[in-house]
Write a protein that holds these residues in place. Structure first.
Motif, PDB file in Angstrom:
ATOM      1  N   CYS A 140       0.883  -1.212  -0.077  1.00 43.71           N
ATOM      2  CA  CYS A 140      -0.035  -0.011  -0.012  1.00 43.71           C
ATOM      3  C   CYS A 140       0.943   1.142   0.075  1.00 43.71           C
ATOM      4  O   CYS A 140       1.801   1.279   0.597  1.00 43.71           O
ATOM      5  CB  CYS A 140      -0.946  -0.005   1.287  1.00 43.71           C
ATOM      6  N   CYS A 142       0.409   3.943   1.480  1.00 43.43           N
ATOM      7  CA  CYS A 142       0.706   4.665   2.844  1.00 43.43           C
ATOM      8  C   CYS A 142       1.711   4.077   3.843  1.00 43.43           C
ATOM      9  O   CYS A 142       2.093   4.470   5.015  1.00 43.43           O
ATOM     10  CB  CYS A 142      -0.716   4.484   3.778  1.00 43.43           C
ATOM     11  N   SER A 144       2.060   1.186   5.293  1.00 43.74           N
ATOM     12  CA  SER A 144       1.568   0.404   6.378  1.00 43.74           C
ATOM     13  C   SER A 144       2.128  -0.912   6.470  1.00 43.74           C
ATOM     14  O   SER A 144       2.175  -1.640   7.510  1.00 43.74           O
ATOM     15  CB  SER A 144      -0.084   0.000   6.284  1.00 43.74           C
ATOM     16  N   CYS A 151      -5.401  -2.987   2.843  1.00 46.10           N
ATOM     17  CA  CYS A 151      -5.368  -1.580   3.482  1.00 46.10           C
ATOM     18  C   CYS A 151      -6.212  -0.591   2.617  1.00 46.10           C
ATOM     19  O   CYS A 151      -7.366  -0.685   2.924  1.00 46.10           O
ATOM     20  CB  CYS A 151      -3.687  -1.278   3.432  1.00 46.10           C
ATOM     21  N   HIS A 152      -5.933   0.507   2.351  1.00 45.59           N
ATOM     22  CA  HIS A 152      -6.517   1.385   1.476  1.00 45.59           C
ATOM     23  C   HIS A 152      -7.599   0.992   0.320  1.00 45.59           C
ATOM     24  O   HIS A 152      -8.408   1.635   0.068  1.00 45.59           O
ATOM     25  CB  HIS A 152      -5.653   2.679   1.098  1.00 45.59           C
TER      26      HIS A 152
HETATM   27 ZN   LIG Z   1      -2.800   2.045   3.266  1.00 39.91          ZN
END
Ligand SMILES: [Zn+2]
Ligand SMILES: [Zn+2]
Length: 154
Positions: A140, A142, A144, A151-152
Protein backbone atom coordinates in the motif's frame (compact mmCIF):
# COMPACT_ATOMS: atom_id res chain seq x y z
CA UNK A 1 10.85 2.71 9.88
CA UNK A 2 10.36 4.76 6.76
CA UNK A 3 10.46 8.48 6.20
CA UNK A 4 7.16 10.13 5.26
CA UNK A 5 8.49 10.36 1.70
CA UNK A 6 8.56 6.56 1.49
CA UNK A 7 12.31 5.95 1.56
CA UNK A 8 13.48 3.23 3.96
CA UNK A 9 15.33 5.74 6.18
CA UNK A 10 14.06 7.44 9.31
CA UNK A 11 12.78 11.02 8.96
CA UNK A 12 15.73 12.45 10.94
CA UNK A 13 18.20 11.03 8.43
CA UNK A 14 16.08 11.79 5.38
CA UNK A 15 13.84 14.81 4.81
CA UNK A 16 14.19 16.53 8.19
CA UNK A 17 17.57 18.15 7.49
CA UNK A 18 16.19 19.74 4.32
CA UNK A 19 12.97 20.97 5.95
CA UNK A 20 14.99 22.40 8.86
CA UNK A 21 17.14 24.01 6.21
CA UNK A 22 20.34 22.76 7.82
CA UNK A 23 21.14 20.99 4.52
CA UNK A 24 20.26 21.79 0.92
CA UNK A 25 18.87 19.04 -1.35
CA UNK A 26 21.47 17.96 -3.89
CA UNK A 27 19.03 16.45 -6.35
CA UNK A 28 15.61 17.33 -7.70
CA UNK A 29 14.31 14.06 -6.25
CA UNK A 30 15.49 15.01 -2.74
CA UNK A 31 13.72 18.34 -3.07
CA UNK A 32 10.56 16.68 -4.39
CA UNK A 33 10.50 14.13 -1.57
CA UNK A 34 11.19 16.72 1.13
CA UNK A 35 8.46 18.96 -0.28
CA UNK A 36 6.01 16.06 -0.02
CA UNK A 37 7.07 15.52 3.61
CA UNK A 38 6.67 19.25 4.30
CA UNK A 39 3.15 19.10 2.85
CA UNK A 40 2.42 16.15 5.11
CA UNK A 41 3.79 17.87 8.23
CA UNK A 42 2.30 21.23 7.23
CA UNK A 43 5.71 22.89 7.26
CA UNK A 44 4.50 25.47 4.79
CA UNK A 45 7.42 27.87 5.07
CA UNK A 46 9.68 25.27 3.44
CA UNK A 47 7.21 24.97 0.57
CA UNK A 48 7.21 28.72 0.09
CA UNK A 49 11.02 28.88 0.25
CA UNK A 50 11.56 26.12 -2.33
CA UNK A 51 8.99 27.30 -4.86
CA UNK A 52 10.09 29.73 -7.56
CA UNK A 53 7.07 31.54 -8.89
CA UNK A 54 6.08 34.96 -10.17
CA UNK A 55 3.22 35.13 -7.68
CA UNK A 56 4.76 34.22 -4.32
CA UNK A 57 2.66 32.07 -2.03
CA UNK A 58 2.06 32.73 1.63
CA UNK A 59 2.01 29.98 4.23
CA UNK A 60 -1.68 30.79 4.75
CA UNK A 61 -2.43 29.84 1.12
CA UNK A 62 -2.06 26.13 1.88
CA UNK A 63 -5.04 23.91 2.53
CA UNK A 64 -4.80 22.44 6.03
CA UNK A 65 -7.81 20.14 5.53
CA UNK A 66 -5.74 17.78 3.37
CA UNK A 67 -3.98 14.83 4.92
CA UNK A 68 -1.17 13.39 2.80
CA UNK A 69 -1.00 9.60 2.97
CA UNK A 70 1.93 8.52 0.86
CA UNK A 71 4.18 9.11 -2.11
CA UNK A 72 5.23 6.98 -5.04
CA UNK A 73 8.03 8.26 -7.27
CA UNK A 74 7.53 6.88 -10.76
CA UNK A 75 10.27 8.37 -12.94
CA UNK A 76 13.19 10.76 -12.69
CA UNK A 77 14.65 12.64 -15.63
CA UNK A 78 17.93 14.47 -14.89
CA UNK A 79 17.91 16.53 -11.70
CA UNK A 80 21.20 15.03 -10.53
CA UNK A 81 23.90 16.98 -8.66
CA UNK A 82 25.56 18.10 -11.91
CA UNK A 83 22.31 19.12 -13.64
CA UNK A 84 20.54 22.46 -13.58
CA UNK A 85 17.11 21.15 -14.63
CA UNK A 86 15.18 18.07 -13.72
CA UNK A 87 11.79 16.37 -13.80
CA UNK A 88 10.24 14.03 -11.26
CA UNK A 89 7.05 12.13 -12.01
CA UNK A 90 5.21 11.02 -8.89
CA UNK A 91 1.86 10.12 -7.42
CA UNK A 92 0.91 11.61 -4.06
CA UNK A 93 -2.04 10.11 -2.21
CA UNK A 94 -4.21 12.20 0.07
CA UNK A 95 -7.54 12.51 1.74
CA UNK A 96 -9.59 15.37 2.98
CA UNK A 97 -10.20 15.45 6.73
CA UNK A 98 -13.65 16.89 6.16
CA UNK A 99 -16.22 14.39 7.53
CA UNK A 100 -17.97 13.88 4.20
CA UNK A 101 -14.69 12.67 2.67
CA UNK A 102 -13.60 10.30 5.42
CA UNK A 103 -12.41 6.93 4.20
CA UNK A 104 -11.98 8.14 0.62
CA UNK A 105 -8.64 8.95 -0.87
CA UNK A 106 -7.47 10.76 -3.96
CA UNK A 107 -4.28 10.81 -5.96
CA UNK A 108 -2.26 13.57 -7.53
CA UNK A 109 -0.22 12.24 -10.45
CA UNK A 110 2.14 14.94 -11.63
CA UNK A 111 5.32 15.53 -13.56
CA UNK A 112 7.12 18.29 -11.70
CA UNK A 113 9.77 20.54 -13.14
CA UNK A 114 12.73 21.71 -11.02
CA UNK A 115 15.50 24.17 -11.70
CA UNK A 116 18.76 24.90 -9.94
CA UNK A 117 19.21 28.60 -9.27
CA UNK A 118 22.40 29.79 -7.52
CA UNK A 119 23.20 26.17 -6.59
CA UNK A 120 19.80 25.53 -4.99
CA UNK A 121 17.01 23.41 -6.41
CA UNK A 122 13.56 24.98 -6.74
CA UNK A 123 10.16 23.65 -7.71
CA UNK A 124 9.00 25.59 -10.80
CA UNK A 125 5.76 23.96 -11.95
CA UNK A 126 3.99 20.68 -12.54
CA UNK A 127 1.88 19.07 -15.24
CA UNK A 128 -1.03 16.94 -14.01
CA UNK A 129 -1.31 13.44 -15.48
CA UNK A 130 -4.09 10.83 -15.53
CA UNK A 131 -4.56 8.74 -12.40
CA UNK A 132 -2.59 5.51 -12.14
CA UNK A 133 -4.17 2.10 -11.63
CA UNK A 134 -3.37 0.58 -8.27
CA UNK A 135 -2.33 -3.05 -8.08
CA UNK A 136 -4.19 -4.98 -5.38
CA UNK A 137 -1.25 -7.19 -4.45
CA UNK A 138 1.36 -4.43 -4.23
CA UNK A 139 2.38 -2.79 -0.94
CA UNK A 140 0.00 0.00 0.00
CA UNK A 141 1.11 3.58 -0.76
CA UNK A 142 0.67 4.58 2.89
CA UNK A 143 3.68 2.50 4.07
CA UNK A 144 1.58 0.38 6.41
CA UNK A 145 3.48 -2.67 5.18
CA UNK A 146 0.19 -4.29 4.15
CA UNK A 147 -0.90 -5.08 0.64
CA UNK A 148 -3.05 -2.42 -1.02
CA UNK A 149 -6.08 -4.76 -1.11
CA UNK A 150 -5.87 -5.27 2.67
CA UNK A 151 -5.28 -1.59 3.46
CA UNK A 152 -6.59 1.46 1.56
CA UNK A 153 -7.92 -0.80 -1.21
CA UNK A 154 -10.51 -2.46 1.04
ZN1 LIG B 1 -2.77 1.92 3.11
ZN1 LIG C 1 12.30 11.50 3.31
Amino acid sequence: MRCYCGLPTIFKQCCEKFINQSKIPETAEQLMRSRFTAFKLQRFQYLVDTYQTKLPLKTSDFDTSIQWLGLKVIAIDRGEKSDSQGFVEFVAFYQSVKPEHLGKFEQLHEKSYFEKIDDKWFYINGAPLVKIKLVRNEPCFCNSGKKYKKCHGV
